[in-house]
Design a protein around this motif. Structure first.
Motif, PDB file in Angstrom:
ATOM      1  N   VAL A   1      -3.534   5.599   4.567  1.00  0.00           N
ATOM      2  CA  VAL A   1      -2.112   5.577   4.228  1.00  0.00           C
ATOM      3  C   VAL A   1      -1.600   6.994   3.986  1.00  0.00           C
ATOM      4  CG1 VAL A   1      -0.485   4.855   2.423  1.00  0.00           C
ATOM      5  CG2 VAL A   1      -2.107   3.219   3.367  1.00  0.00           C
ATOM      6  N   ALA A   2      -2.448   7.860   3.444  1.00  0.00           N
ATOM      7  CA  ALA A   2      -2.057   9.244   3.148  1.00  0.00           C
ATOM      8  C   ALA A   2      -2.278  10.194   4.327  1.00  0.00           C
ATOM      9  CB  ALA A   2      -2.841   9.747   1.935  1.00  0.00           C
ATOM     10  N   ASP A   3      -2.975   9.754   5.350  1.00  0.00           N
ATOM     11  CA  ASP A   3      -3.337  10.605   6.488  1.00  0.00           C
ATOM     12  C   ASP A   3      -2.129  10.754   7.413  1.00  0.00           C
ATOM     13  OD1 ASP A   3      -4.344  11.702   8.881  1.00  0.00           O
ATOM     14  OD2 ASP A   3      -6.246  10.634   8.690  1.00  0.00           O
ATOM     15  N   PRO A   4      -1.574  11.962   7.537  1.00  0.00           N
ATOM     16  CA  PRO A   4      -0.376  12.136   8.371  1.00  0.00           C
ATOM     17  C   PRO A   4      -0.601  11.777   9.841  1.00  0.00           C
ATOM     18  CG  PRO A   4      -1.238  14.273   7.668  1.00  0.00           C
ATOM     19  CD  PRO A   4      -2.021  13.228   6.941  1.00  0.00           C
ATOM     20  N   ARG A   5      -1.847  11.764  10.291  1.00  0.00           N
ATOM     21  CA  ARG A   5      -2.122  11.404  11.688  1.00  0.00           C
ATOM     22  C   ARG A   5      -1.873   9.920  11.947  1.00  0.00           C
ATOM     23  NH1 ARG A   5      -8.221  13.154  12.088  1.00  0.00           N
ATOM     24  NH2 ARG A   5      -8.131  12.048  10.085  1.00  0.00           N
ATOM     25  N   ILE A   6      -2.070   9.070  10.930  1.00  0.00           N
ATOM     26  CA  ILE A   6      -1.992   7.625  11.163  1.00  0.00           C
ATOM     27  C   ILE A   6      -1.167   6.878  10.109  1.00  0.00           C
ATOM     28  CG2 ILE A   6      -4.119   7.479  12.499  1.00  0.00           C
ATOM     29  CD1 ILE A   6      -5.571   6.530   9.962  1.00  0.00           C
ATOM     30  N   SER A   7      -0.570   7.575   9.188  1.00  0.00           N
ATOM     31  CA  SER A   7       0.156   6.894   8.103  1.00  0.00           C
ATOM     32  C   SER A   7       1.286   6.006   8.613  1.00  0.00           C
ATOM     33  CB  SER A   7       0.700   7.914   7.097  1.00  0.00           C
ATOM     34  OG  SER A   7       1.599   8.805   7.723  1.00  0.00           O
ATOM     35  N   ASP A   8       1.914   6.375   9.725  1.00  0.00           N
ATOM     36  CA  ASP A   8       3.013   5.556  10.256  1.00  0.00           C
ATOM     37  C   ASP A   8       2.558   4.147  10.632  1.00  0.00           C
ATOM     38  OD1 ASP A   8       4.874   7.520   9.911  1.00  0.00           O
ATOM     39  OD2 ASP A   8       4.962   8.119  12.020  1.00  0.00           O
ATOM     40  N   ILE A   9       1.316   4.013  11.061  1.00  0.00           N
ATOM     41  CA  ILE A   9       0.789   2.705  11.451  1.00  0.00           C
ATOM     42  C   ILE A   9       0.783   1.752  10.258  1.00  0.00           C
ATOM     43  CG2 ILE A   9      -1.312   1.491  12.204  1.00  0.00           C
ATOM     44  CD1 ILE A   9      -1.904   3.980  13.934  1.00  0.00           C
ATOM     45  N   PHE A  10       0.606   2.305   9.064  1.00  0.00           N
ATOM     46  CA  PHE A  10       0.469   1.479   7.869  1.00  0.00           C
ATOM     47  C   PHE A  10       1.796   1.181   7.182  1.00  0.00           C
ATOM     48  CE2 PHE A  10      -3.604   3.329   8.722  1.00  0.00           C
ATOM     49  CZ  PHE A  10      -4.464   2.258   8.533  1.00  0.00           C
ATOM     50  N   LYS A  11       2.853   1.858   7.589  1.00  0.00           N
ATOM     51  CA  LYS A  11       4.170   1.591   6.986  1.00  0.00           C
ATOM     52  C   LYS A  11       4.607   0.166   7.308  1.00  0.00           C
ATOM     53  CE  LYS A  11       5.731   6.306   6.730  1.00  0.00           C
ATOM     54  NZ  LYS A  11       6.382   7.392   7.397  1.00  0.00           N
ATOM     55  N   GLY A  12       5.027  -0.539   6.285  1.00  0.00           N
ATOM     56  CA  GLY A  12       5.497  -1.905   6.464  1.00  0.00           C
ATOM     57  C   GLY A  12       4.397  -2.938   6.612  1.00  0.00           C
ATOM     58  N   GLN A  13       3.142  -2.512   6.518  1.00  0.00           N
ATOM     59  CA  GLN A  13       2.027  -3.452   6.628  1.00  0.00           C
ATOM     60  C   GLN A  13       1.704  -4.045   5.263  1.00  0.00           C
ATOM     61  OE1 GLN A  13       0.798  -4.333   9.614  1.00  0.00           O
ATOM     62  NE2 GLN A  13       2.244  -2.888  10.515  1.00  0.00           N
ATOM     63  N   ASP A  14       1.108  -5.204   5.257  1.00  0.00           N
ATOM     64  CA  ASP A  14       0.689  -5.890   4.036  1.00  0.00           C
ATOM     65  C   ASP A  14      -0.661  -5.292   3.608  1.00  0.00           C
ATOM     66  OD1 ASP A  14      -0.169  -7.609   2.042  1.00  0.00           O
ATOM     67  OD2 ASP A  14       0.351  -9.432   3.138  1.00  0.00           O
ATOM     68  N   LEU A  15      -0.600  -4.279   2.757  1.00  0.00           N
ATOM     69  CA  LEU A  15      -1.819  -3.574   2.354  1.00  0.00           C
ATOM     70  C   LEU A  15      -2.699  -4.423   1.442  1.00  0.00           C
ATOM     71  CD1 LEU A  15      -0.438   0.050   1.840  1.00  0.00           C
ATOM     72  CD2 LEU A  15      -1.479  -0.970   3.880  1.00  0.00           C
ATOM     73  N   VAL A  16      -2.113  -5.367   0.734  1.00  0.00           N
ATOM     74  CA  VAL A  16      -2.914  -6.272  -0.099  1.00  0.00           C
ATOM     75  C   VAL A  16      -3.799  -7.127   0.809  1.00  0.00           C
ATOM     76  CG1 VAL A  16      -2.817  -8.199  -1.744  1.00  0.00           C
ATOM     77  CG2 VAL A  16      -1.219  -6.281  -1.967  1.00  0.00           C
ATOM     78  N   ARG A  17      -3.194  -7.702   1.827  1.00  0.00           N
ATOM     79  CA  ARG A  17      -3.950  -8.516   2.790  1.00  0.00           C
ATOM     80  C   ARG A  17      -4.954  -7.657   3.545  1.00  0.00           C
ATOM     81  NH1 ARG A  17      -3.818 -13.276   5.352  1.00  0.00           N
ATOM     82  NH2 ARG A  17      -4.576 -13.338   7.480  1.00  0.00           N
ATOM     83  N   LEU A  18      -4.560  -6.460   3.941  1.00  0.00           N
ATOM     84  CA  LEU A  18      -5.460  -5.560   4.664  1.00  0.00           C
ATOM     85  C   LEU A  18      -6.714  -5.296   3.844  1.00  0.00           C
ATOM     86  CD1 LEU A  18      -6.150  -3.638   6.997  1.00  0.00           C
ATOM     87  CD2 LEU A  18      -4.861  -1.876   5.779  1.00  0.00           C
ATOM     88  N   ARG A  19      -6.539  -4.929   2.588  1.00  0.00           N
ATOM     89  CA  ARG A  19      -7.708  -4.658   1.739  1.00  0.00           C
ATOM     90  C   ARG A  19      -8.598  -5.893   1.611  1.00  0.00           C
ATOM     91  NH1 ARG A  19      -3.714  -1.821  -1.096  1.00  0.00           N
ATOM     92  NH2 ARG A  19      -4.091   0.413  -1.154  1.00  0.00           N
ATOM     93  N   ARG A  20      -7.982  -7.040   1.359  1.00  0.00           N
ATOM     94  CA  ARG A  20      -8.771  -8.262   1.181  1.00  0.00           C
ATOM     95  C   ARG A  20      -9.560  -8.612   2.436  1.00  0.00           C
ATOM     96  NH1 ARG A  20      -8.302 -13.344   2.658  1.00  0.00           N
ATOM     97  NH2 ARG A  20      -6.104 -13.205   3.261  1.00  0.00           N
ATOM     98  N   THR A  21      -8.890  -8.600   3.588  1.00  0.00           N
ATOM     99  CA  THR A  21      -9.581  -9.017   4.808  1.00  0.00           C
ATOM    100  C   THR A  21     -10.609  -7.979   5.264  1.00  0.00           C
ATOM    101  OG1 THR A  21      -7.744  -8.249   6.194  1.00  0.00           O
ATOM    102  CG2 THR A  21      -7.763 -10.593   5.577  1.00  0.00           C
ATOM    103  N   LEU A  22     -10.350  -6.691   5.032  1.00  0.00           N
ATOM    104  CA  LEU A  22     -11.370  -5.683   5.344  1.00  0.00           C
ATOM    105  C   LEU A  22     -12.601  -5.863   4.467  1.00  0.00           C
ATOM    106  CD1 LEU A  22      -9.481  -2.309   5.966  1.00  0.00           C
ATOM    107  CD2 LEU A  22     -10.867  -3.601   7.595  1.00  0.00           C
TER     108      LEU A  22
END
Length: 162
Positions: free
Chosen positions: A63-84
């Motif tokens: 989320v903090a990585d400027p190379r890929i942070s845009d991919i995570f904008k608007g994503q459900d990070l709670v679900r992402l953490r749980r499913t990962l």
């Protein structure tokens, strides 16, 4: 009607803090890899506590990585953490069930490029190093995850000009 009720019955209630998703059939096969045999890899990753720390670190770095942070904008990070956490636990032989979608379904329309995947892998490697996972165990795990790029990466070349 009965088939629809059975299909919907396969879906668990949306966990607290997560956004609902369209119904899908839950299956460990959706994890994208078969689990390691035995408990060696699970121990190498320090069990559930280690997997939890690795996933939390990976998501925070990404989320903090400027190379890929845009991919995570608007994503459900709670679900992402749980499913990962479920996916890693399942693949590492920790005995978890994977309740997430397939890699293809979870990454549809995200526009993930090869370079994005490389940045994510770098972040995962950093998280595993921070957890003191041995180099051999890291490589074995990454080898299990590597074939998933076919279902995640949609743009092989540079991003189209805007």
């Amino acid at each position: 009607m009965i088939a629809m009720l059975l299909f919907l019955g396969l879906q668990a209630a949306t966990p607290a803090g997560e956004q609902p998703v369209a119904p899908y059939v839950q299956s460990d096969a959706n994890a994208g890899a078969t689990p390691f045999a035995g408990a060696g890899m699970w121990r190498a990753f320090h069990g559930q506590a280690g997997v939890d720390r690795i996933v939390d670190d990976l998501v925070a770095r990404s989320v903090a990585d400027p190379r890929i942070s845009d991919i995570f904008k608007g994503q459900d990070l709670v679900r992402l953490r749980r499913t990962l956490k479920e996916q890693f636990c399942y693949i590492l032989g920790g005995g978890c069930r994977y309740t997430g979608r397939t890699m293809r379904a979870a990454h549809t329309d995200m526009g993930v490029q090869q370079a994005d995947m490389a940045a994510l892998v770098e972040n995962l490697q950093a998280a595993m190093r921070r957890e003191h996972v041995g180099f051999g165990a890291q490589n074995r795990f990454l080898a299990k995850l590597a074939p998933m790029h076919r279902d995640v990466v949609k743009i092989r070349g540079p991003r189209p000009a805007e």
